[in-house]
Design a protein around this motif. Structure first.
Motif, PDB file in Angstrom:
ATOM      1  N   MET A   1     -55.370  21.923 -15.101  1.00 52.49           N
ATOM      2  CA  MET A   1     -56.644  21.802 -15.820  1.00 52.49           C
ATOM      3  C   MET A   1     -56.769  22.958 -16.785  1.00 52.49           C
ATOM      4  O   MET A   1     -56.357  24.065 -16.502  1.00 52.49           O
ATOM      5  N   ALA A   2     -57.336  22.692 -17.921  1.00 53.78           N
ATOM      6  CA  ALA A   2     -57.506  23.739 -18.924  1.00 53.78           C
ATOM      7  C   ALA A   2     -58.478  24.795 -18.407  1.00 53.78           C
ATOM      8  O   ALA A   2     -59.417  24.484 -17.683  1.00 53.78           O
ATOM      9  N   LEU A   3     -58.206  26.000 -18.765  1.00 57.85           N
ATOM     10  CA  LEU A   3     -59.128  27.064 -18.384  1.00 57.85           C
ATOM     11  C   LEU A   3     -60.384  26.941 -19.230  1.00 57.85           C
ATOM     12  O   LEU A   3     -60.309  26.681 -20.409  1.00 57.85           O
ATOM     13  N   ALA A   4     -61.519  27.125 -18.601  1.00 54.90           N
ATOM     14  CA  ALA A   4     -62.752  27.170 -19.381  1.00 54.90           C
ATOM     15  C   ALA A   4     -62.748  28.507 -20.099  1.00 54.90           C
ATOM     16  O   ALA A   4     -62.563  29.546 -19.487  1.00 54.90           O
ATOM     17  N   THR A   5     -62.873  28.468 -21.387  1.00 60.10           N
ATOM     18  CA  THR A   5     -62.806  29.711 -22.147  1.00 60.10           C
ATOM     19  C   THR A   5     -64.144  30.432 -22.050  1.00 60.10           C
ATOM     20  O   THR A   5     -65.174  29.870 -22.393  1.00 60.10           O
ATOM     21  N   ALA A  14     -69.990  26.415 -29.246  1.00 59.42           N
ATOM     22  CA  ALA A  14     -68.994  26.354 -28.183  1.00 59.42           C
ATOM     23  C   ALA A  14     -69.598  26.745 -26.841  1.00 59.42           C
ATOM     24  O   ALA A  14     -69.089  26.356 -25.803  1.00 59.42           O
TER      25      ALA A  14
ATOM     26  N   ASP B 115     -62.616  25.479 -27.301  1.00 66.05           N
ATOM     27  CA  ASP B 115     -63.348  25.272 -26.057  1.00 66.05           C
ATOM     28  C   ASP B 115     -63.038  23.869 -25.538  1.00 66.05           C
ATOM     29  O   ASP B 115     -63.461  22.880 -26.133  1.00 66.05           O
ATOM     30  N   ARG B 116     -62.298  23.802 -24.432  1.00 68.49           N
ATOM     31  CA  ARG B 116     -61.904  22.502 -23.887  1.00 68.49           C
ATOM     32  C   ARG B 116     -62.750  22.100 -22.685  1.00 68.49           C
ATOM     33  O   ARG B 116     -62.324  21.295 -21.862  1.00 68.49           O
ATOM     34  N   SER B 117     -63.953  22.693 -22.556  1.00 64.82           N
ATOM     35  CA  SER B 117     -64.745  22.377 -21.359  1.00 64.82           C
ATOM     36  C   SER B 117     -65.217  20.921 -21.343  1.00 64.82           C
ATOM     37  O   SER B 117     -65.645  20.426 -20.302  1.00 64.82           O
ATOM     38  N   PHE B 119     -63.268  18.526 -21.311  1.00 62.93           N
ATOM     39  CA  PHE B 119     -62.345  17.968 -20.306  1.00 62.93           C
ATOM     40  C   PHE B 119     -62.890  18.190 -18.892  1.00 62.93           C
ATOM     41  O   PHE B 119     -62.784  17.316 -18.031  1.00 62.93           O
ATOM     42  N   ASP B 120     -63.443  19.384 -18.666  1.00 61.73           N
ATOM     43  CA  ASP B 120     -63.985  19.678 -17.333  1.00 61.73           C
ATOM     44  C   ASP B 120     -65.129  18.729 -16.998  1.00 61.73           C
ATOM     45  O   ASP B 120     -65.279  18.295 -15.863  1.00 61.73           O
ATOM     46  N   ARG B 121     -65.937  18.405 -18.011  1.00 63.31           N
ATOM     47  CA  ARG B 121     -67.070  17.504 -17.764  1.00 63.31           C
ATOM     48  C   ARG B 121     -66.586  16.067 -17.512  1.00 63.31           C
ATOM     49  O   ARG B 121     -67.190  15.351 -16.719  1.00 63.31           O
ATOM     50  N   ILE B 123     -63.735  15.368 -15.997  1.00 59.75           N
ATOM     51  CA  ILE B 123     -63.250  15.430 -14.605  1.00 59.75           C
ATOM     52  C   ILE B 123     -64.444  15.451 -13.651  1.00 59.75           C
ATOM     53  O   ILE B 123     -64.463  14.739 -12.634  1.00 59.75           O
ATOM     54  N   GLY B 160     -53.944  18.971 -18.472  1.00 60.90           N
ATOM     55  CA  GLY B 160     -55.176  19.112 -19.244  1.00 60.90           C
ATOM     56  C   GLY B 160     -55.061  20.062 -20.414  1.00 60.90           C
ATOM     57  O   GLY B 160     -56.022  20.750 -20.756  1.00 60.90           O
ATOM     58  N   PHE B 176     -55.718  11.645 -21.511  1.00 59.66           N
ATOM     59  CA  PHE B 176     -56.169  12.601 -20.491  1.00 59.66           C
ATOM     60  C   PHE B 176     -56.992  11.891 -19.428  1.00 59.66           C
ATOM     61  O   PHE B 176     -56.753  12.028 -18.225  1.00 59.66           O
ATOM     62  N   MET B 205     -66.449  10.643 -21.447  1.00 61.91           N
ATOM     63  CA  MET B 205     -65.478  10.824 -22.530  1.00 61.91           C
ATOM     64  C   MET B 205     -66.101  10.409 -23.868  1.00 61.91           C
ATOM     65  O   MET B 205     -66.003  11.131 -24.863  1.00 61.91           O
TER      66      MET B 205
END
Lengths: 249, 250
Positions: A1-5, A14, B115-117, B119-121, B123, B160, B176, B205
């Motif tokens: 999983m990508a790290l939350a920056t 952002a 910012d790839r968060s 993706f976290d949302r 998931i 991810g 993804f 998504m």
């Protein structure tokens, strides 16, 4: 999983908290239409319906090679389908709204999806490479060309408005008249090449969207799409070529 | 090796950015792409300039933190992560363009960091299974057929990194999302949430501003873990099945 920056202590888009989930439609149909996969399913089903029509249309067009009586008789028969249950031309008038619905649904879904897709990449890459196949990246403009052609085609050979002859009940003569003009041929040939390219990617894409694709079937589906596209285009193109070469006159 | 780099520099999320040219020398072909950037950054720090910001963590191709578009390819010319890309794949004197992932759903934080968060949302919306807590379950209580285990594992490989979104002309996150949906849908453990998962994850998504899939297949050509196109097809099938069953919690 990508790290939350994490970059604390600054403001900007952002780092704003995730927006509250928008209140979506409550009905299953509303949710379906709202989602990208739902819209793509509408495009796949309407596209396949139009493709079935096109195949029948193309086969019917080949009647032109057997002379005016054969062609005009076929055109007359189309108006008698369902007789005696259906009155004269009722079958055509049942099909026309259904086809119009397919065209409108396909176009509206395509326009809405395209707007989303373009908005999803607001900043373009500085280093750009040629990517997907020609058929794939001409889907949008190809679709617009086909929609415009549809208007022309109906005015030319259904209503006869722009046809040099335009005589109702004489499709054979009207076809020959249309394909005896340079613009009639040019518009038609461009549109039929566009149909082929559109079907080539569209048929395979529809199979993917409807979940019919799989690793083992992928090759077969691609070959099917290529063959259908090629046969369809060649079948349609044979008519103007026939008129141009004097085979049909 | 001596190289010319054209790197996207952007001081902050709301600032204007631009491609900026740097010369870097003394690069060994055995260096990874990130080590080459480290070398550049050491030069920049010595000169008193701001170093180039980029995401990285494990540097062994399994965490998904690193990622940048190199000469128009997500993760560069080799099908791997940027940390596992080596400078031997470039030629001496070459000009290399380095850009961040470009997607509305992945806003640039600084330089090459996005910012790839989102993706976290996605998931968070459904990338989980329900388990009974307490003592460890008996290992053979839930048998998993070998083909199902293989499918699940193949899709669980997704790290991810976001290369699929970066490569897709529509900035779509279908590959993804489908990797997680197919991973869990192929296992008996994932069965209780099978319908709600796909509807909720696809809904999130779409809400995050990713584009739709137009089946260009670009995502699969850059995926460092080789998630296949059939993953997206399977998710479409799962979505249609779940819609027919009328599931979903949204």
């Amino acid at each position: 999983m990508a790290l939350a920056t994490r970059t604390p202590g600054r403001s900007g888009p952002a780092r704003t908290a995730p927006p509250a989930p928008p209140r979506g439609p409550r009905t299953a149909v509303g949710r379906f239409w709202r989602s990208t996969i739902g819209k793509k399913t509408v495009m796949a089903v309407s596209g396949l319906a139009m493709l079935l029509y096109l195949v029948a249309h193309m086969v019917g067009n080949l009647k032109v090679f057997f002379g005016p009586e054969e062609m005009n008789g076929y055109a007359h028969w189309l108006r008698t389908i369902g007789d005696p249950v259906l009155h004269h031309e009722w079958f055509l008038w049942i099909m026309r709204p259904l086809l119009l619905l397919a065209v409108v649904a396909h176009g509206v879904a395509a326009a809405q999806l395209s707007r989303r897709d373009l908005a999803a990449r607001p900043v373009k890459y500085a280093h750009r490479k040629p990517r997907a196949s020609y058929a794939t990246h001409t889907m949008r403009w190809g679709g617009v060309i086909l929609a415009l052609f549809l208007v022309w085609h109906i005015l030319d050979l259904t209503t006869g408005t722009v046809n040099p002859r335009g005589e109702a009940g004489h499709p054979y003569e009207n076809i020959v008249a249309s394909f005896s003009t340079w613009y009639g041929n040019t518009i038609y040939i461009v549109a039929m090449v566009a149909v082929g390219l559109h079907v080539r990617h569209g048929l395979w894409g529809a199979a993917q969207t409807l979940g019919a694709g799989s690793r083992t079937r992928d090759r077969a589906l691609k070959v099917t799409a290529d063959v259908v596209a090629l046969v369809l285009t060649l079948g349609f193109l044979s008519v103007p070529v026939g008129v141009m070469t004097g085979l049909v006159e | 090796m001596n190289l010319t780099l054209r790197i996207w520099r952007q001081p902050g999320p709301d600032s204007e950015g631009a491609m900026t040219t740097y010369e870097v020398s003394g690069i060994s072909p055995d260096m990874s792409f990130l080590e080459m950037l480290d070398t550049l950054n050491e030069d920049l720090i010595e000169r008193g300039d701001e170093p180039v910001a980029f995401d990285h963590d494990c540097r062994e191709g399994i965490c998904g933190a690193c990622g940048m578009v190199i000469n128009g390819d997500a993760h560069g010319p080799e099908r791997t992560t940027t940390c596992q890309l080596h400078m031997r794949h470039f030629t001496d004197g070459e000009t290399i363009d380095v850009e961040p992932w470009r997607a509305a759903a992945f806003p640039v934080v600084k330089d090459l960091v996005v910012d790839r968060s989102a993706f976290d949302r996605i998931i968070g919306a459904g990338g989980y299974v329900t388990v009974a807590t307490g003592s460890a379950p008996e290992a053979h209580a839930t048998p998993v057929a070998k083909p199902a285990a293989d499918t699940a594992f193949e899709h669980a490989e997704c790290i991810g990194c976001g290369a699929c979104v970066a490569a897709c002309p529509n900035g779509s996150a279908m590959l993804f999302t489908s990797a997680k949906v197919v991973h869990l849908a192929s296992l008996p453990q994932g069965a209780p949430e099978r319908e709600t998962r796909v509807l909720d994850m696809v809904g999130t998504m779409d809400d995050e501003g990713f584009g739709g899939c137009t089946n260009t297949g670009m995502c699969t050509t850059v995926c460092p873990k080789g998630i296949p196109m059939s993953s997206i097809t399977t998710m479409n099938r799962e979505f249609l099945r779940a819609t027919r069953k009328g599931g979903g919690s949204r």
